[in-house]
Design a protein around this motif. Structure first.
Motif, mmCIF file in Angstrom:
data_model
loop_
_atom_site.group_PDB
_atom_site.id
_atom_site.type_symbol
_atom_site.label_atom_id
_atom_site.label_comp_id
_atom_site.label_asym_id
_atom_site.label_seq_id
_atom_site.Cartn_x
_atom_site.Cartn_y
_atom_site.Cartn_z
ATOM 1 N N GLN A 296 0.815 -1.200 0.000
ATOM 2 C CA GLN A 296 0.000 0.000 0.000
ATOM 3 C C GLN A 296 0.858 1.264 0.000
ATOM 4 O OE1 GLN A 296 -0.087 -2.357 2.363
ATOM 5 N NE2 GLN A 296 -2.132 -3.243 2.500
ATOM 6 N N PHE A 298 1.141 4.707 1.923
ATOM 7 C CA PHE A 298 0.714 5.209 3.231
ATOM 8 C C PHE A 298 0.715 6.729 3.233
ATOM 9 C CE2 PHE A 298 3.457 1.422 3.933
ATOM 10 C CZ PHE A 298 2.410 0.518 4.061
ATOM 11 N N ASP A 299 -0.390 7.307 3.700
ATOM 12 C CA ASP A 299 -0.359 8.756 3.868
ATOM 13 C C ASP A 299 0.181 9.129 5.249
ATOM 14 O OD1 ASP A 299 -2.768 9.287 5.746
ATOM 15 O OD2 ASP A 299 -3.621 8.039 4.177
ATOM 16 N N GLU A 314 -3.881 3.967 5.441
ATOM 17 C CA GLU A 314 -4.167 4.069 4.015
ATOM 18 C C GLU A 314 -5.560 3.493 3.790
ATOM 19 O OE1 GLU A 314 -3.435 0.095 4.651
ATOM 20 O OE2 GLU A 314 -1.936 1.622 5.065
#
Length: 324
Positions: A296, A298-299, A314
């Motif tokens: 993924q 990731f923010d 995320e």
């Protein structure tokens, strides 16, 4: 005894936390890694989670004044400080309730509390942010006595463009201040007692300072950058001299990093295109094992202090991972 990483580390999903549909301001672990705080940037909600059970601790915390942009836990994990806008506030756990008076900034320091960090003994709070001082884009860092809620000595100035990261050394005697993405990408190390610079500024972090971590013995400061090939540099915080070669394995910057509890290794989480976990020998800066891929984007992400627990956000979900 403080733990290190396994010879061939693996990633195990501990669990997922209920949906977070809004953008997060950040994720923060308590010193022992038992509690995780998550703050929503848009709604201002702050949630506390028990890492072992993945259950919420009390009701979400809201403020009529500010969004919670940073969180710093006290050393025993029973209280924490929050920063945002023009104030820092203190809270007692487990069901968060106010703990004494808040800290406020002088009128001209608009966003002076967007970054907060507590000294290891919990007696001193450092605060900073992209504060506009008399119309000039010069950020200020302040040190506060937690017990009396008063500022300790003079304001630390000269942080061009803003302050995004703050880190105390393990003994609490030094404070590292990292410039923002929009700023100069410089780290300055200050002596807490005298409020004087310890060394020349630490430079070369392209795109701004990503994360900073002191080694457990305090002899090395690791600093990641958002872009470039040498994306983690190592410094002697007492002299400002580089220690060894930078880490070059990540092609797109480093989002998060942490030393192992025993100080023999560190783990880095790549950003952007290259999102794997990599494990490095703290002395030689060579990779210790094969990277661990993470699919993924990731923010937000955060490691526990010993590097053995990872939180990622995320797709509206916070996931907790064990590195073992």
């Amino acid at each position: 005894a403080a733990r290190g990483f396994a010879e061939r580390p693996a990633l195990r999903l501990l669990g997922t936390l209920p949906r977070h549909p809004n953008r997060l301001a950040g994720l923060w672990f308590s010193p022992a890694g038992r509690t995780l705080a998550s703050s929503e940037a848009d709604t201002g909600l702050l949630r506390l989670w028990d890492v072992a059970s993945q259950e919420p601790l009390g009701e979400p915390l809201t403020s009529a004044h500010v969004a919670f942009l940073s969180v710093a836990f006290g050393p025993d994990g029973t209280w924490f400080a929050t920063g945002g806008g023009d104030r820092a506030e203190f809270w007692r756990m487990p069901s968060p309730r106010p703990d004494g008076e808040a800290l406020g900034a002088p009128d001209h320091a608009v966003d002076a509390f967007e970054a907060v960090v507590l000294s290891p003994d919990g007696t001193t709070l450092a605060t900073g942010g992209p504060a506009l001082t008399y119309g000039q884009d010069i950020a200020e860092v302040r040190l506060w006595d937690v017990a009396s809620r008063t500022q300790l000595g003079r304001t630390l100035t000269g942080h061009g463009g803003g302050v995004e990261k703050l880190a105390f050394g393990p003994e609490g005697a030094t404070l590292a201040v990292g410039g923002s993405v929009e700023g100069d990408g410089v780290v300055r190390v200050w002596d807490v007692a005298s409020r004087a610079p310890v060394s020349e500024p630490l430079t070369g972090h392209q795109g701004g300072v990503g994360e900073m971590a002191f080694s457990p013995d305090g002899a090395t400061l690791a600093v990641s950058a958002y872009v470039g090939e040498g994306v983690v540099r190592f410094w002697d915080p007492a002299t400002g001299v580089r220690r060894g070669e930078p880490l070059t394995g990540h092609s797109g910057g480093v989002r998060s990093l942490a030393y192992s509890g025993d100080g023999t290794a560190l783990v880095t989480l790549g950003a952007q295109v290259e999102r794997g976990l990599r494990f490095w020998d703290a002395e030689t800066h060579e990779e210790r094992s094969e990277p661990v891929a993470m699919e993924q984007y990731f923010d937000q992400s955060a490691f526990s202090a010993d590097g053995l627990t990872l939180a990622t956000h995320e797709d509206e979900v916070i996931r907790l991972w064990a590195i073992e």
